[in-house]
Scaffold this active site. Structure first.
Site, PDB file in Angstrom:
ATOM      1  N   SER A  58       3.168   1.488 -15.893  1.00 22.71           N
ATOM      2  CA  SER A  58       3.753   2.627 -16.156  1.00 22.71           C
ATOM      3  C   SER A  58       2.934   3.968 -16.116  1.00 22.71           C
ATOM      4  CB  SER A  58       4.499   2.770 -17.559  1.00 22.71           C
ATOM      5  OG  SER A  58       5.024   4.005 -17.777  1.00 22.71           O
ATOM      6  N   MET A 109       2.005   3.240  -5.698  1.00 27.79           N
ATOM      7  CA  MET A 109       1.222   2.602  -6.677  1.00 27.79           C
ATOM      8  C   MET A 109       0.248   1.753  -6.145  1.00 27.79           C
ATOM      9  SD  MET A 109       3.067   3.816  -9.402  1.00 27.79           S
ATOM     10  CE  MET A 109       2.568   2.531 -10.597  1.00 27.79           C
ATOM     11  N   LEU A 130       0.851  -1.149  -0.106  1.00 28.91           N
ATOM     12  CA  LEU A 130      -0.104  -0.086   0.107  1.00 28.91           C
ATOM     13  C   LEU A 130       0.970   1.112  -0.059  1.00 28.91           C
ATOM     14  CD1 LEU A 130      -3.016  -1.063   2.467  1.00 28.91           C
ATOM     15  CD2 LEU A 130      -2.806  -0.779  -0.046  1.00 28.91           C
ATOM     16  N   LYS A 139      17.865   5.088 -12.226  1.00 26.45           N
ATOM     17  CA  LYS A 139      17.465   3.908 -11.341  1.00 26.45           C
ATOM     18  C   LYS A 139      17.953   2.466 -11.986  1.00 26.45           C
ATOM     19  CE  LYS A 139      13.826   5.408  -8.155  1.00 26.45           C
ATOM     20  NZ  LYS A 139      12.686   5.636  -7.762  1.00 26.45           N
ATOM     21  N   HIS A 156      10.540   0.045 -22.636  1.00 26.23           N
ATOM     22  CA  HIS A 156       9.668   1.221 -22.483  1.00 26.23           C
ATOM     23  C   HIS A 156      10.675   2.243 -21.916  1.00 26.23           C
ATOM     24  CE1 HIS A 156       7.631   3.865 -19.797  1.00 26.23           C
ATOM     25  NE2 HIS A 156       6.556   4.037 -20.920  1.00 26.23           N
ATOM     26  N   ASN A 157      11.026   1.946 -20.822  1.00 26.11           N
ATOM     27  CA  ASN A 157      11.914   2.630 -19.908  1.00 26.11           C
ATOM     28  C   ASN A 157      13.191   3.193 -20.648  1.00 26.11           C
ATOM     29  OD1 ASN A 157      10.221   2.091 -18.037  1.00 26.11           O
ATOM     30  ND2 ASN A 157      11.397   1.920 -16.319  1.00 26.11           N
ATOM     31  N   LYS A 168       8.450  -3.648 -20.653  1.00 26.57           N
ATOM     32  CA  LYS A 168       8.337  -2.449 -19.626  1.00 26.57           C
ATOM     33  C   LYS A 168       9.827  -1.788 -19.676  1.00 26.57           C
ATOM     34  CE  LYS A 168       7.126   0.508 -16.586  1.00 26.57           C
ATOM     35  NZ  LYS A 168       7.997   0.762 -15.661  1.00 26.57           N
ATOM     36  N   ALA A 208      10.963  -3.816  -5.786  1.00 22.27           N
ATOM     37  CA  ALA A 208      11.325  -5.044  -6.655  1.00 22.27           C
ATOM     38  C   ALA A 208      12.610  -5.612  -5.908  1.00 22.27           C
ATOM     39  CB  ALA A 208      11.890  -4.549  -7.894  1.00 22.27           C
ATOM     40  N   GLU A 250      12.313   5.691 -23.017  1.00 21.96           N
ATOM     41  CA  GLU A 250      12.025   7.041 -22.278  1.00 21.96           C
ATOM     42  C   GLU A 250      13.382   7.747 -21.936  1.00 21.96           C
ATOM     43  OE1 GLU A 250       9.673   6.416 -18.578  1.00 21.96           O
ATOM     44  OE2 GLU A 250      11.007   7.602 -17.621  1.00 21.96           O
ATOM     45  N   ASN A 282      -0.806  -5.298   3.624  1.00 21.22           N
ATOM     46  CA  ASN A 282       0.654  -4.476   3.732  1.00 21.22           C
ATOM     47  C   ASN A 282       1.545  -5.177   4.796  1.00 21.22           C
ATOM     48  OD1 ASN A 282       2.014  -2.020   2.093  1.00 21.22           O
ATOM     49  ND2 ASN A 282       2.551  -1.886   4.464  1.00 21.22           N
ATOM     50  N   ARG A 283       2.761  -5.256   4.218  1.00 21.59           N
ATOM     51  CA  ARG A 283       3.743  -5.666   5.189  1.00 21.59           C
ATOM     52  C   ARG A 283       3.550  -5.159   6.670  1.00 21.59           C
ATOM     53  NH1 ARG A 283      10.323  -4.878   5.074  1.00 21.59           N
ATOM     54  NH2 ARG A 283       9.395  -2.896   4.758  1.00 21.59           N
ATOM     55  N   THR A 284       3.653  -3.898   6.759  1.00 19.27           N
ATOM     56  CA  THR A 284       3.470  -3.106   7.916  1.00 19.27           C
ATOM     57  C   THR A 284       1.854  -2.964   8.124  1.00 19.27           C
ATOM     58  OG1 THR A 284       5.452  -1.686   7.479  1.00 19.27           O
ATOM     59  CG2 THR A 284       4.036  -0.766   9.041  1.00 19.27           C
TER      60      THR A 284
HETATM   61  P1  NBP Z   1       7.775   1.250  -3.124  1.00 20.07           P
HETATM   62  O1  NBP Z   1       8.666   0.638  -4.213  1.00 20.07           O
HETATM   63  O2  NBP Z   1       8.453   2.396  -2.261  1.00 20.07           O
HETATM   64  O3  NBP Z   1       7.494   0.158  -2.039  1.00 20.07           O
HETATM   65  C1  NBP Z   1       6.959   0.229  -0.791  1.00 20.07           C
HETATM   66  C2  NBP Z   1       6.389  -1.003  -0.745  1.00 20.07           C
HETATM   67  O4  NBP Z   1       7.037  -2.148  -0.597  1.00 20.07           O
HETATM   68  C3  NBP Z   1       5.556  -1.062   0.654  1.00 20.07           C
HETATM   69  O5  NBP Z   1       4.193  -1.851   0.701  1.00 20.07           O
HETATM   70  C4  NBP Z   1       6.459  -1.659   1.620  1.00 20.07           C
HETATM   71  O6  NBP Z   1       6.016  -2.241   2.792  1.00 20.07           O
HETATM   72  C5  NBP Z   1       7.032  -2.679   0.702  1.00 20.07           C
HETATM   73  N1  NBP Z   1       8.278  -3.384   1.155  1.00 20.07           N
HETATM   74  C6  NBP Z   1       9.491  -3.092   1.032  1.00 20.07           C
HETATM   75 BR1  NBP Z   1      10.018  -1.151   0.679  1.00 20.07          BR
HETATM   76  N2  NBP Z   1      10.403  -4.004   1.512  1.00 20.07           N
HETATM   77  C7  NBP Z   1       9.887  -4.785   1.759  1.00 20.07           C
HETATM   78  C8  NBP Z   1      10.151  -6.304   2.031  1.00 20.07           C
HETATM   79  N3  NBP Z   1      11.366  -6.575   2.333  1.00 20.07           N
HETATM   80  N4  NBP Z   1       9.169  -7.279   2.157  1.00 20.07           N
HETATM   81  C9  NBP Z   1       7.855  -6.988   1.938  1.00 20.07           C
HETATM   82  N5  NBP Z   1       7.670  -5.781   1.716  1.00 20.07           N
HETATM   83  C10 NBP Z   1       8.382  -4.719   1.445  1.00 20.07           C
HETATM   84  O7  NBP Z   1       6.486   1.704  -3.568  1.00 20.07           O
HETATM   85  P2  NBP Z   1       5.962   2.081  -5.044  1.00 20.07           P
HETATM   86  O8  NBP Z   1       6.736   3.381  -5.213  1.00 20.07           O
HETATM   87  O9  NBP Z   1       4.317   2.239  -4.645  1.00 20.07           O
HETATM   88  O10 NBP Z   1       6.237   1.038  -6.264  1.00 20.07           O
HETATM   89  C11 NBP Z   1       5.717  -0.317  -5.928  1.00 20.07           C
HETATM   90  C12 NBP Z   1       6.521  -0.899  -7.365  1.00 20.07           C
HETATM   91  O11 NBP Z   1       6.136  -0.165  -8.469  1.00 20.07           O
HETATM   92  C13 NBP Z   1       8.027  -1.075  -7.136  1.00 20.07           C
HETATM   93  O12 NBP Z   1       8.300  -2.193  -7.751  1.00 20.07           O
HETATM   94  C14 NBP Z   1       8.219   0.213  -8.012  1.00 20.07           C
HETATM   95  O13 NBP Z   1       9.585   0.210  -8.822  1.00 20.07           O
HETATM   96  C15 NBP Z   1       7.253   0.243  -9.042  1.00 20.07           C
HETATM   97  N6  NBP Z   1       6.680   1.285  -9.844  1.00 20.07           N
HETATM   98  C16 NBP Z   1       6.791   2.522  -8.996  1.00 20.07           C
HETATM   99  C17 NBP Z   1       6.174   3.767  -9.864  1.00 20.07           C
HETATM  100  C18 NBP Z   1       6.259   5.086  -9.079  1.00 20.07           C
HETATM  101  O14 NBP Z   1       6.103   5.988  -9.822  1.00 20.07           O
HETATM  102  N7  NBP Z   1       6.560   5.215  -7.911  1.00 20.07           N
HETATM  103  C19 NBP Z   1       5.914   3.584 -11.180  1.00 20.07           C
HETATM  104  C20 NBP Z   1       5.973   2.397 -11.948  1.00 20.07           C
HETATM  105  C21 NBP Z   1       6.195   1.266 -11.191  1.00 20.07           C
HETATM  106  P3  NBP Z   1       5.954  -1.407   4.197  1.00 20.07           P
HETATM  107  O15 NBP Z   1       4.808  -0.403   4.082  1.00 20.07           O
HETATM  108  O16 NBP Z   1       5.795  -2.355   5.100  1.00 20.07           O
HETATM  109  O17 NBP Z   1       7.310  -0.506   4.392  1.00 20.07           O
END
Ligand code: NBP
Length: 483
Positions: free
Chosen positions: A132, A17, A14, A263, A189-190, A186, A80, A193, A36-38
Site C-alpha cells: 500500500s 508499482m 514494469l 474497485k 486495510h482497504n 491488505k 490481479a 480506508e 515485463n510481458r511486453t
Molecule cells: P497494472 O495493474 O496496470 O498492471 C500492469 C502490469 O500487468 C504490466 O506489467 C502489464 O504488462 C501486466 N499485465 C496485464 Br495489465 N495483463 C497481463 C496478462 N494477462 N499477463 C501478463 N501480464 C499482464 O499495474 P500497477 O498499477 O503497477 O499495479 C500492479 C499491481 O499492484 C496490481 O495488482 C495493482 O492492483 C496493485 N497495486 C496498485 C497500486 C497503485 O497505486 N497503482 C497500489 C497498490 C497495489 P504489459 O506491460 O505487457 O501490459
C-alpha cells in the site's frame, strides 16, 4: 554462454508499482532483475528510469530466472487475476524446490490461499504480499503486508523491511501469517480506508450544511484537527483538497460530481464480514454510501419529489465543531475495532496466527490510512496481545466514553436536520448494541419459532425448545443450524 546469477530478487511487471519498487530496492543496495510481458518496456526502463543503477533486465523468462541467486525470489507486480496464474505457470519450469514466488499485487485472498497450497504442493514457496502507498509509497517506502509460506519469510525479510516505510526507525512490514493472511489484511486495510474516507466526508458535509461553512473554513478546521488525535494522511490531504482553488479562484472540490467510484476491495471486506458473521457495519455503510452516490440521476429526481426537515442549527458553533471532531474520532475507533474483530474471526476460520500489534505497525506508516491513531492501537495490542476487543483497552475505553456525548449530539443534530451520516450513526448504533447485555433478539427468536418452529433457548437453559404459539401448528420443531 551460461548466464550468471547476479540478482538478489527478480521483478515481473514494469508498470507504476513495479518500476518504483525496483528503484526502491536498488536504492537499498539490492541487485534487481526486471522483466515485463511486453519486453520492449524492459529496455525502455533500463535506458531511462533505471539508467545509472545496478538494475539488470531480461528478455525472456528463462534468462530472467537464470539471473537470480538461489533461492530465487520472483516478485510479480501485475494486474490481479489470471495474469498472476499465467506468470506462475511460465516461471515454474525454470525454478527449483525452495524457490520463492511473491505476488505483490492486489489479489483477492482466496486466490492467494489457493496459490500457496498449489505451490507448496510442488515444493515451492509462495508469498502473497499486500503493498500500500501507491506510486510514492512504492518508490520511497510502502506499507507491506506479506503472508503465505512461513519458510519464505527469512529470505524476503531483509529486502522487504529495507524498502518499507519506517516509523520511529521500525519498518512498516512484518510477517502477517499463513496462506492468504497478507492479502486478507491488505483487503481489510482497504475496507478501513473506505470507512475513514466516508467519515471524513460526513464531517465535511455536516459542517457545511449545519454551520454554512465554506470549503476554506472547513480546510482551516481540518488543519487544526491534524495537530491532534485525528492527525493522519487522509485528514492532511482533505485539508489540502478543501483549500485547493481552480483557475477561477473557486474551490475545485465543489465542482466535482458527487458520484464515487470503487474497485471492489471495500466490497470484498464486507462480503467477508457477512461470511464470517462479523458486524463490520461501518465499512458496510461506507460501501453503500458510494453505491448511493453513484445513482445520481435517481437522487436528483428524488430530491424533487421527497421533502425533508427545514430546521436550522440553533446551538453553539464552536462547541459543535468540537463535537464533530469527537464524533469522527469515536466512529473511527469503532471502525478499527470492527476491522480487528473481522481479522480475529478470519484468523480463527483459516488457522492464521495474526499479530495485531504488527498489523497496526504495518498500517502506521507508508499507507493511505497511516495515522497517529494507529500508534495507539499498536500500543494497545503490544500491552495485551490477547485483547478481545480494542474497546476493552483502557486508552480506547476512555477515549470513546469521553467522546460519546459529542458523538450523540452530532448524530442527533444530523438526523434532525436531515443530513445523512451513515457511518457515524451506524457506528453509534453498533456501540450501543455492543455495550448492551440485553438486545431485543428474544422477541426475534420468538418470531422465528412462531412462524417456522425454529426453536429457541431460554435465559436459564441451553436446551432448544419449541412452543406451539397458536395452538394450531404441530409440536414438531425445525432442525437447528446456522445459515
Ligand atoms: P497494472 O495493474 O496496470 O498492471 C500492469 C502490469 O500487468 C504490466 O506489467 C502489464 O504488462 C501486466 N499485465 C496485464 Br495489465 N495483463 C497481463 C496478462 N494477462 N499477463 C501478463 N501480464 C499482464 O499495474 P500497477 O498499477 O503497477 O499495479 C500492479 C499491481 O499492484 C496490481 O495488482 C495493482 O492492483 C496493485 N497495486 C496498485 C497500486 C497503485 O497505486 N497503482 C497500489 C497498490 C497495489 P504489459 O506491460 O505487457 O501490459
Amino acid at each position: 554462454m551460461s548466464v550468471q546469477a547476479v540478482a538478489d530478487i527478480g521483478l515481473i511487471g514494469l508498470a507504476v508499482m513495479g518500476q518504483n519498487l525496483v528503484l526502491n530496492m536498488d536504492d537499498h543496495g539490492f541487485v534487481v532483475c526486471a522483466y515485463n510481458r511486453t519486453v520492449s518496456k524492459v529496455d525502455h526502463f533500463l535506458a531511462n528510469e533505471a539508467k545509472g543503477t545496478k538494475i539488470v533486465g531480461a528478455h525472456s523468462i528463462a534468462e530472467f530466472c537464470a539471473k537470480l541467486k538461489r533461492p530465487r525470489k520472483v516478485m510479480m507486480l501485475v494486474k490481479a487475476g489470471s495474469a498472476v496464474d499465467d506468470f506462475i505457470e511460465q516461471v515454474l519450469p525454470h525454478l527449483e524446490a525452495g524457490d520463492i514466488i511473491i505476488d505483490g499485487g492486489n489479489s483477492h485472498y482466496p486466490d492467494t490461499i489457493r496459490r500457496t497450497k498449489y505451490l507448496e504442493s510442488k515444493g515451492f514457496l509462495f508469498v502473497g504480499c499486500g503493498v500500500s502507498g501507491g506510486e510514492e509509497g512504492a518508490r520511497y517506502g510502502p506499507s507491506m503486508m506479506p503472508g503465505g509460506s512461513t519458510a519464505a519469510w527469512p529470505h524476503v525479510k531483509p529486502i522487504f523491511q529495507a524498502i518499507a516505510a519506517k516509523v520511529d526507525g521500525e519498518p512498516c512490514c512484518d510477517w502477517v501469517g499463513e496462506t492468504g493472511a497478507g492479502h486478507y489484511v491488505k483487503m481489510v486495510h482497504n475496507g478501513i480506508e473506505y470507512g475513514d474516507m466516508q467519515m471524513i466526508c460526513e464531517a465535511y458535509d455536516i459542517l457545511k450544511k449545519t454551520l454554512g461553512l465554506t470549503a476554506d473554513e472547513i480546510g482551516e478546521i481540518f488543519t487544526e484537527w491534524n495537530q491532534g488525535e485525528l492527525d493522519s494522511y487522509l485528514i492532511e490531504i482533505t485539508r489540502d483538497i478543501l483549500k485547493f482553488k481552480d483557475t477561477d479562484g473557486k474551490p475545485l472540490v465543489e465542482k466535482i460530481k458527487d458520484t464515487a467510484g470503487q474497485k471492489g476491495t471495500g466490497k470484498w471486506t464486507v462480503v467477508s464480514a457477512l461470511d464470517t458473521g462479523m458486524p463490520v457495519t461501518l465499512i458496510g455503510e461506507a460501501v453503500f454510501a458510494r453505491n448511493l452516490s453513484a445513482i445520481k440521476n435517481e437522487r436528483v429526481a428524488a430530491s424533487k419529489i421527497l421533502g425533508g426537515p427545514s430546521g436550522k442549527f440553533q446551538g453553539d458553533k464552536k462547541q459543535f465543531i468540537h463535537d464533530v471532531s469527537k464524533a469522527l474520532y469515536a466512529s473511527k475507533i469503532i471502525s478499527y475495532a470492527q476491522g480487528f474483530m473481522l481479522m480475529r474471526e478470519a484468523a480463527k476460520e483459516n488457522d492464521w496466527h495474526l499479530n495485531n500489534a504488527g498489523i497496526a505497525l504495518m498500517w502506521r506508516g507508508g499507507c493511505i490510512i497511516r495515522s497517529v491513531f494507529l500508534g495507539d492501537i499498536k500500543t494497545a495490542y503490544t500491552k495485551n496481545p490477547e485483547l478481545t476487543n480494542l474497546l476493552f483497552d483502557p486508552f480506547f475505553k476512555a477515549a470513546i466514553e469521553g467522546a460519546a456525548d459529542s458523538w450523540r449530539r452530532v448524530v442527533s443534530q444530523a438526523v434532525l436536520l436531515g443530513i445523512p451520516t451513515p457511518c457515524m450513526s451506524s457506528a453509534l448504533a453498533f456501540f450501543d448494541g455492543y455495550r448492551n447485555a440485553v438486545l431485543p433478539a428474544n422477541l426475534l427468536q420468538a418470531q422465528r419459532d412462531y412462524f417456522g418452529a425454529h426453536t429457541y433457548q431460554t435465559l436459564t437453559s441451553d436446551e432448544w425448545v419449541h412452543t406451539n404459539w397458536t395452538g394450531r401448528g404441530g409440536n414438531v420443531a425445525s432442525t437447528t443450524y446456522l445459515a
